[in-house]
Design an enzyme around this catalytic site. Structure first.
Site, PDB file in Angstrom:
ATOM      1  CD  GLN A  52     -87.309 -29.429 -76.229  1.00  0.00           C
ATOM      2  OE1 GLN A  52     -86.196 -29.404 -76.739  1.00  0.00           O
ATOM      3  NE2 GLN A  52     -87.529 -29.049 -74.993  1.00  0.00           N
ATOM      4  CB  SER A  86     -85.886 -28.128 -84.567  1.00  0.00           C
ATOM      5  OG  SER A  86     -84.942 -27.741 -83.591  1.00  0.00           O
ATOM      6  CG  LEU A  87     -85.070 -33.549 -81.509  1.00  0.00           C
ATOM      7  CD1 LEU A  87     -83.660 -33.958 -81.142  1.00  0.00           C
ATOM      8  CD2 LEU A  87     -85.998 -33.635 -80.317  1.00  0.00           C
ATOM      9  NE  ARG A 105     -80.170 -29.609 -81.774  1.00  0.00           N
ATOM     10  CZ  ARG A 105     -81.464 -29.325 -81.745  1.00  0.00           C
ATOM     11  NH1 ARG A 105     -82.240 -29.896 -80.820  1.00  0.00           N
ATOM     12  NH2 ARG A 105     -82.008 -28.487 -82.607  1.00  0.00           N
ATOM     13  CG  HIS A 115     -84.395 -22.976 -83.643  1.00  0.00           C
ATOM     14  ND1 HIS A 115     -83.412 -23.651 -84.326  1.00  0.00           N
ATOM     15  CD2 HIS A 115     -85.211 -23.934 -83.120  1.00  0.00           C
ATOM     16  CE1 HIS A 115     -83.622 -24.956 -84.234  1.00  0.00           C
ATOM     17  NE2 HIS A 115     -84.704 -25.152 -83.513  1.00  0.00           N
ATOM     18  CD  GLN A 135     -81.211 -28.401 -86.111  1.00  0.00           C
ATOM     19  OE1 GLN A 135     -80.864 -28.790 -85.012  1.00  0.00           O
ATOM     20  NE2 GLN A 135     -81.712 -29.218 -87.033  1.00  0.00           N
TER      21      GLN A 135
END
Length: 318
Positions: free
Chosen positions: A12, A94-95, A119, A203, A252
Protein backbone atom coordinates in the site's frame (compact mmCIF):
# COMPACT_ATOMS: atom_id res chain seq x y z
CA UNK A 1 18.03 -11.59 -17.72
CA UNK A 2 20.25 -14.54 -16.81
CA UNK A 3 21.23 -13.21 -13.38
CA UNK A 4 19.45 -14.48 -10.27
CA UNK A 5 16.55 -12.08 -9.81
CA UNK A 6 14.49 -11.07 -6.80
CA UNK A 7 10.96 -10.39 -8.00
CA UNK A 8 9.52 -7.74 -5.66
CA UNK A 9 5.84 -6.92 -5.21
CA UNK A 10 4.77 -3.53 -3.79
CA UNK A 11 2.38 -2.77 -0.96
CA UNK A 12 0.00 0.00 0.00
CA UNK A 13 1.16 3.48 -0.93
CA UNK A 14 2.03 2.41 -4.47
CA UNK A 15 -1.47 3.07 -5.79
CA UNK A 16 -2.14 5.90 -8.20
CA UNK A 17 -4.97 6.98 -10.46
CA UNK A 18 -5.30 4.91 -13.67
CA UNK A 19 -2.45 2.63 -12.59
CA UNK A 20 -3.69 -0.25 -14.78
CA UNK A 21 -5.02 1.73 -17.75
CA UNK A 22 -1.97 0.98 -19.91
CA UNK A 23 -2.21 -2.71 -19.05
CA UNK A 24 -5.81 -2.94 -20.22
CA UNK A 25 -4.98 -1.07 -23.41
CA UNK A 26 -1.83 -3.01 -24.33
CA UNK A 27 -2.65 -6.44 -22.88
CA UNK A 28 -6.46 -6.85 -22.89
CA UNK A 29 -6.46 -10.64 -23.05
CA UNK A 30 -4.16 -11.07 -20.05
CA UNK A 31 -4.32 -8.02 -17.80
CA UNK A 32 -7.93 -7.33 -18.80
CA UNK A 33 -8.96 -10.87 -17.92
CA UNK A 34 -7.28 -10.74 -14.50
CA UNK A 35 -8.97 -7.48 -13.55
CA UNK A 36 -12.34 -8.72 -14.79
CA UNK A 37 -12.03 -11.94 -12.79
CA UNK A 38 -10.96 -10.05 -9.66
CA UNK A 39 -13.93 -7.72 -10.13
CA UNK A 40 -16.27 -10.70 -10.33
CA UNK A 41 -14.67 -12.45 -7.33
CA UNK A 42 -15.13 -9.47 -5.02
CA UNK A 43 -18.09 -7.61 -6.43
CA UNK A 44 -15.93 -4.49 -6.44
CA UNK A 45 -15.54 -2.46 -9.65
CA UNK A 46 -11.79 -3.11 -9.70
CA UNK A 47 -11.37 -2.60 -13.43
CA UNK A 48 -12.87 0.88 -13.14
CA UNK A 49 -10.98 1.66 -9.92
CA UNK A 50 -7.65 0.69 -11.49
CA UNK A 51 -8.18 2.34 -14.88
CA UNK A 52 -10.48 5.36 -14.72
CA UNK A 53 -11.17 6.37 -11.09
CA UNK A 54 -9.42 9.35 -9.54
CA UNK A 55 -6.87 9.06 -6.74
CA UNK A 56 -9.38 9.80 -3.97
CA UNK A 57 -11.33 6.64 -4.81
CA UNK A 58 -8.23 4.58 -3.99
CA UNK A 59 -7.53 6.16 -0.60
CA UNK A 60 -9.58 3.85 1.70
CA UNK A 61 -7.41 0.91 2.70
CA UNK A 62 -10.23 -1.58 2.01
CA UNK A 63 -10.17 -0.36 -1.62
CA UNK A 64 -6.46 0.36 -2.08
CA UNK A 65 -5.34 -3.10 -1.00
CA UNK A 66 -7.36 -5.21 -3.48
CA UNK A 67 -6.75 -2.63 -6.23
CA UNK A 68 -2.96 -2.80 -5.81
CA UNK A 69 -3.06 -6.60 -5.62
CA UNK A 70 -5.21 -6.86 -8.75
CA UNK A 71 -2.90 -4.54 -10.68
CA UNK A 72 0.18 -6.49 -9.57
CA UNK A 73 -1.49 -9.77 -10.53
CA UNK A 74 -2.31 -8.29 -13.94
CA UNK A 75 1.35 -7.40 -14.54
CA UNK A 76 2.38 -10.85 -13.33
CA UNK A 77 -0.04 -12.45 -15.81
CA UNK A 78 1.39 -10.40 -18.67
CA UNK A 79 4.94 -11.47 -17.84
CA UNK A 80 3.97 -15.12 -17.35
CA UNK A 81 1.68 -15.61 -20.31
CA UNK A 82 3.27 -13.30 -22.87
CA UNK A 83 6.93 -13.67 -21.95
CA UNK A 84 7.32 -17.01 -20.16
CA UNK A 85 8.16 -15.37 -16.83
CA UNK A 86 9.50 -17.93 -14.31
CA UNK A 87 10.42 -16.36 -10.96
CA UNK A 88 12.59 -18.35 -8.58
CA UNK A 89 13.09 -15.80 -5.77
CA UNK A 90 10.17 -13.61 -4.66
CA UNK A 91 9.27 -11.22 -1.86
CA UNK A 92 6.51 -8.71 -1.20
CA UNK A 93 6.39 -5.58 0.94
CA UNK A 94 3.50 -6.14 3.40
CA UNK A 95 0.44 -6.41 1.11
CA UNK A 96 2.81 -7.36 -1.72
CA UNK A 97 3.56 -10.63 0.03
CA UNK A 98 0.21 -11.95 -1.21
CA UNK A 99 1.28 -11.42 -4.82
CA UNK A 100 4.63 -13.04 -4.05
CA UNK A 101 2.83 -16.11 -2.67
CA UNK A 102 0.71 -16.30 -5.82
CA UNK A 103 3.87 -16.06 -7.95
CA UNK A 104 5.40 -18.95 -5.97
CA UNK A 105 2.30 -21.13 -6.27
CA UNK A 106 1.48 -20.97 -2.55
CA UNK A 107 -1.88 -19.20 -2.92
CA UNK A 108 -4.39 -19.11 -5.77
CA UNK A 109 -4.93 -15.61 -7.18
CA UNK A 110 -8.58 -15.58 -6.10
CA UNK A 111 -7.89 -16.72 -2.55
CA UNK A 112 -5.31 -13.93 -2.39
CA UNK A 113 -7.83 -11.37 -3.67
CA UNK A 114 -10.48 -12.45 -1.15
CA UNK A 115 -8.00 -12.48 1.74
CA UNK A 116 -6.71 -9.03 0.89
CA UNK A 117 -10.22 -7.63 0.65
CA UNK A 118 -11.00 -8.94 4.16
CA UNK A 119 -7.62 -7.76 5.44
CA UNK A 120 -8.39 -4.24 4.24
CA UNK A 121 -11.85 -4.29 5.82
CA UNK A 122 -10.49 -5.38 9.19
CA UNK A 123 -7.70 -2.80 9.12
CA UNK A 124 -10.21 -0.10 8.23
CA UNK A 125 -12.29 -1.11 11.25
CA UNK A 126 -9.27 -0.54 13.51
CA UNK A 127 -8.69 2.89 11.98
CA UNK A 128 -12.26 3.89 12.83
CA UNK A 129 -11.71 2.96 16.47
CA UNK A 130 -8.22 4.39 17.01
CA UNK A 131 -6.74 7.79 16.19
CA UNK A 132 -3.68 6.34 14.52
CA UNK A 133 -0.85 7.63 12.35
CA UNK A 134 2.38 6.62 10.61
CA UNK A 135 5.50 8.70 9.99
CA UNK A 136 8.69 7.98 8.04
CA UNK A 137 11.91 8.95 9.79
CA UNK A 138 14.99 9.58 7.66
CA UNK A 139 18.59 9.80 8.72
CA UNK A 140 18.62 7.97 12.07
CA UNK A 141 19.75 4.41 12.78
CA UNK A 142 16.86 2.01 13.33
CA UNK A 143 18.10 1.18 16.83
CA UNK A 144 17.97 4.86 17.79
CA UNK A 145 14.39 5.08 16.51
CA UNK A 146 13.44 2.06 18.61
CA UNK A 147 14.80 3.88 21.67
CA UNK A 148 12.83 7.00 20.74
CA UNK A 149 9.61 4.99 20.43
CA UNK A 150 10.21 3.64 23.94
CA UNK A 151 10.73 7.20 25.19
CA UNK A 152 7.47 8.33 23.59
CA UNK A 153 5.62 5.45 25.23
CA UNK A 154 4.52 7.73 28.07
CA UNK A 155 2.28 9.53 25.55
CA UNK A 156 0.84 6.38 24.00
CA UNK A 157 1.67 3.40 21.82
CA UNK A 158 4.23 3.92 19.04
CA UNK A 159 6.38 1.23 17.44
CA UNK A 160 8.62 0.67 14.44
CA UNK A 161 6.43 -0.53 11.58
CA UNK A 162 8.82 -0.69 8.60
CA UNK A 163 12.56 -1.20 8.42
CA UNK A 164 12.66 -0.07 4.79
CA UNK A 165 16.33 0.81 4.43
CA UNK A 166 19.16 1.86 6.72
CA UNK A 167 18.23 5.52 6.39
CA UNK A 168 14.43 5.18 6.38
CA UNK A 169 12.35 3.69 9.18
CA UNK A 170 8.58 4.06 9.57
CA UNK A 171 6.86 4.38 12.94
CA UNK A 172 3.20 3.61 13.65
CA UNK A 173 0.77 3.89 16.53
CA UNK A 174 -1.53 6.29 18.34
CA UNK A 175 -1.47 9.72 16.74
CA UNK A 176 -0.19 11.68 19.74
CA UNK A 177 2.56 9.17 20.45
CA UNK A 178 3.68 9.11 16.80
CA UNK A 179 3.85 12.92 16.82
CA UNK A 180 5.91 12.86 20.03
CA UNK A 181 8.29 10.25 18.59
CA UNK A 182 8.69 12.33 15.43
CA UNK A 183 9.51 15.38 17.58
CA UNK A 184 12.10 13.41 19.54
CA UNK A 185 13.59 12.05 16.32
CA UNK A 186 13.97 15.55 14.90
CA UNK A 187 15.65 16.67 18.13
CA UNK A 188 17.99 13.66 17.89
CA UNK A 189 19.18 14.73 14.44
CA UNK A 190 16.82 13.06 11.99
CA UNK A 191 17.17 14.55 8.51
CA UNK A 192 13.39 14.52 7.98
CA UNK A 193 10.16 13.17 9.44
CA UNK A 194 7.35 12.71 6.92
CA UNK A 195 3.77 11.90 8.02
CA UNK A 196 2.34 9.24 5.72
CA UNK A 197 -1.06 9.57 4.05
CA UNK A 198 -2.53 6.34 5.37
CA UNK A 199 -5.89 5.58 6.92
CA UNK A 200 -4.72 3.17 9.64
CA UNK A 201 -1.75 2.53 11.98
CA UNK A 202 -0.40 -0.49 10.11
CA UNK A 203 2.15 -2.99 11.46
CA UNK A 204 1.92 -2.18 15.15
CA UNK A 205 0.27 -3.74 18.20
CA UNK A 206 -2.96 -1.86 17.54
CA UNK A 207 -3.63 -4.40 14.79
CA UNK A 208 -3.36 -7.37 17.19
CA UNK A 209 -7.10 -7.28 17.88
CA UNK A 210 -7.93 -8.43 14.34
CA UNK A 211 -5.44 -11.32 14.23
CA UNK A 212 -7.87 -14.02 15.40
CA UNK A 213 -10.63 -13.01 12.99
CA UNK A 214 -8.22 -12.86 10.07
CA UNK A 215 -6.68 -16.20 11.09
CA UNK A 216 -10.13 -17.74 10.63
CA UNK A 217 -10.14 -16.42 7.04
CA UNK A 218 -6.69 -17.89 6.45
CA UNK A 219 -7.81 -21.36 7.54
CA UNK A 220 -10.42 -21.37 4.75
CA UNK A 221 -7.72 -21.10 2.07
CA UNK A 222 -5.35 -23.75 0.74
CA UNK A 223 -1.64 -22.99 1.16
CA UNK A 224 0.79 -25.06 -0.93
CA UNK A 225 4.53 -25.32 -0.35
CA UNK A 226 6.49 -22.69 -2.30
CA UNK A 227 7.84 -23.46 -5.75
CA UNK A 228 11.09 -21.56 -5.33
CA UNK A 229 12.36 -19.21 -2.64
CA UNK A 230 9.90 -16.89 -0.89
CA UNK A 231 11.46 -14.39 1.52
CA UNK A 232 9.05 -13.28 4.24
CA UNK A 233 8.72 -9.57 4.96
CA UNK A 234 7.82 -10.48 8.56
CA UNK A 235 11.07 -12.30 9.36
CA UNK A 236 13.33 -11.39 6.44
CA UNK A 237 13.96 -15.16 6.10
CA UNK A 238 12.81 -17.89 3.71
CA UNK A 239 9.27 -19.23 4.07
CA UNK A 240 9.57 -22.93 4.95
CA UNK A 241 6.27 -24.33 3.67
CA UNK A 242 2.58 -23.59 3.18
CA UNK A 243 1.79 -23.76 6.89
CA UNK A 244 4.58 -21.30 7.61
CA UNK A 245 3.23 -18.95 4.93
CA UNK A 246 -0.23 -18.99 6.52
CA UNK A 247 1.16 -18.29 10.00
CA UNK A 248 3.32 -15.45 8.73
CA UNK A 249 0.35 -13.70 7.10
CA UNK A 250 -1.32 -13.62 10.50
CA UNK A 251 1.82 -12.27 12.17
CA UNK A 252 2.19 -9.68 9.43
CA UNK A 253 -0.82 -7.66 10.61
CA UNK A 254 0.88 -6.36 13.75
CA UNK A 255 4.50 -7.24 12.94
CA UNK A 256 7.07 -4.90 11.44
CA UNK A 257 8.07 -5.13 7.77
CA UNK A 258 11.76 -6.09 7.70
CA UNK A 259 12.66 -5.10 4.15
CA UNK A 260 16.32 -4.47 4.99
CA UNK A 261 16.56 -8.12 6.06
CA UNK A 262 14.69 -9.26 2.94
CA UNK A 263 17.28 -7.62 0.69
CA UNK A 264 20.14 -9.01 2.79
CA UNK A 265 18.74 -12.53 2.56
CA UNK A 266 18.28 -12.15 -1.20
CA UNK A 267 21.89 -11.04 -1.57
CA UNK A 268 23.09 -14.06 0.44
CA UNK A 269 21.14 -16.31 -1.95
CA UNK A 270 23.00 -14.93 -4.95
CA UNK A 271 20.53 -12.29 -6.13
CA UNK A 272 22.10 -9.58 -8.27
CA UNK A 273 19.04 -8.25 -10.15
CA UNK A 274 15.89 -6.73 -8.67
CA UNK A 275 12.59 -6.60 -10.56
CA UNK A 276 9.62 -4.69 -9.13
CA UNK A 277 6.32 -6.06 -10.44
CA UNK A 278 3.26 -3.87 -9.97
CA UNK A 279 2.48 -0.15 -9.66
CA UNK A 280 5.05 2.32 -8.38
CA UNK A 281 8.81 2.28 -7.94
CA UNK A 282 9.16 2.40 -4.15
CA UNK A 283 10.89 -0.99 -3.86
CA UNK A 284 13.16 -0.15 -6.79
CA UNK A 285 14.34 2.87 -4.83
CA UNK A 286 15.05 0.78 -1.73
CA UNK A 287 17.09 -1.71 -3.78
CA UNK A 288 19.03 1.02 -5.58
CA UNK A 289 20.00 2.70 -2.32
CA UNK A 290 20.64 -0.49 -0.33
CA UNK A 291 22.46 -2.85 -2.70
CA UNK A 292 25.68 -1.49 -4.25
CA UNK A 293 25.89 -2.26 -7.97
CA UNK A 294 22.40 -3.76 -8.15
CA UNK A 295 20.60 -3.99 -11.48
CA UNK A 296 17.08 -2.72 -10.75
CA UNK A 297 14.04 -2.83 -13.04
CA UNK A 298 10.38 -1.85 -12.61
CA UNK A 299 7.05 -2.28 -14.43
CA UNK A 300 5.61 1.10 -13.52
CA UNK A 301 4.45 2.15 -16.99
CA UNK A 302 3.70 0.89 -20.49
CA UNK A 303 7.20 1.52 -21.80
CA UNK A 304 8.86 -0.47 -19.03
CA UNK A 305 6.41 -3.37 -19.33
CA UNK A 306 6.86 -3.60 -23.10
CA UNK A 307 10.65 -3.47 -22.84
CA UNK A 308 10.66 -6.16 -20.18
CA UNK A 309 8.37 -8.46 -22.16
CA UNK A 310 10.69 -8.18 -25.18
CA UNK A 311 13.73 -8.90 -23.04
CA UNK A 312 12.17 -11.86 -21.22
CA UNK A 313 11.22 -13.50 -24.49
CA UNK A 314 14.91 -13.59 -25.32
CA UNK A 315 16.27 -14.56 -21.89
CA UNK A 316 13.95 -15.80 -19.10
CA UNK A 317 14.28 -14.77 -15.48
CA UNK A 318 15.81 -17.38 -13.14
Amino acid sequence: MNETTLSMFPGQGSQRAKMAAHLIQDHPWTAGRVLAEATEALGLPLTELCTTADASALEPTEIAQPAILATSLAVLAVLREEAGYRPSVVAGHSLGEYTALVAAGVLSPWDAVRLVRRRGELMAAVSRQVAGAMTAVMGLAPQRIEEICAQAGDVGLVEVANYNETGQTVISGQRAAVAEAARLAAAAGAERTVPLKVSAPFHCSLMSEIEDEFAAELTRCAFADPAGLVISSVTGLPVRDGADARALLRRQLAGAVRWVDVLDTARRHGVTTYLEIGPGRVLSGFANRTVPGAVVRSTNDARRVSALVRELRLAPVV
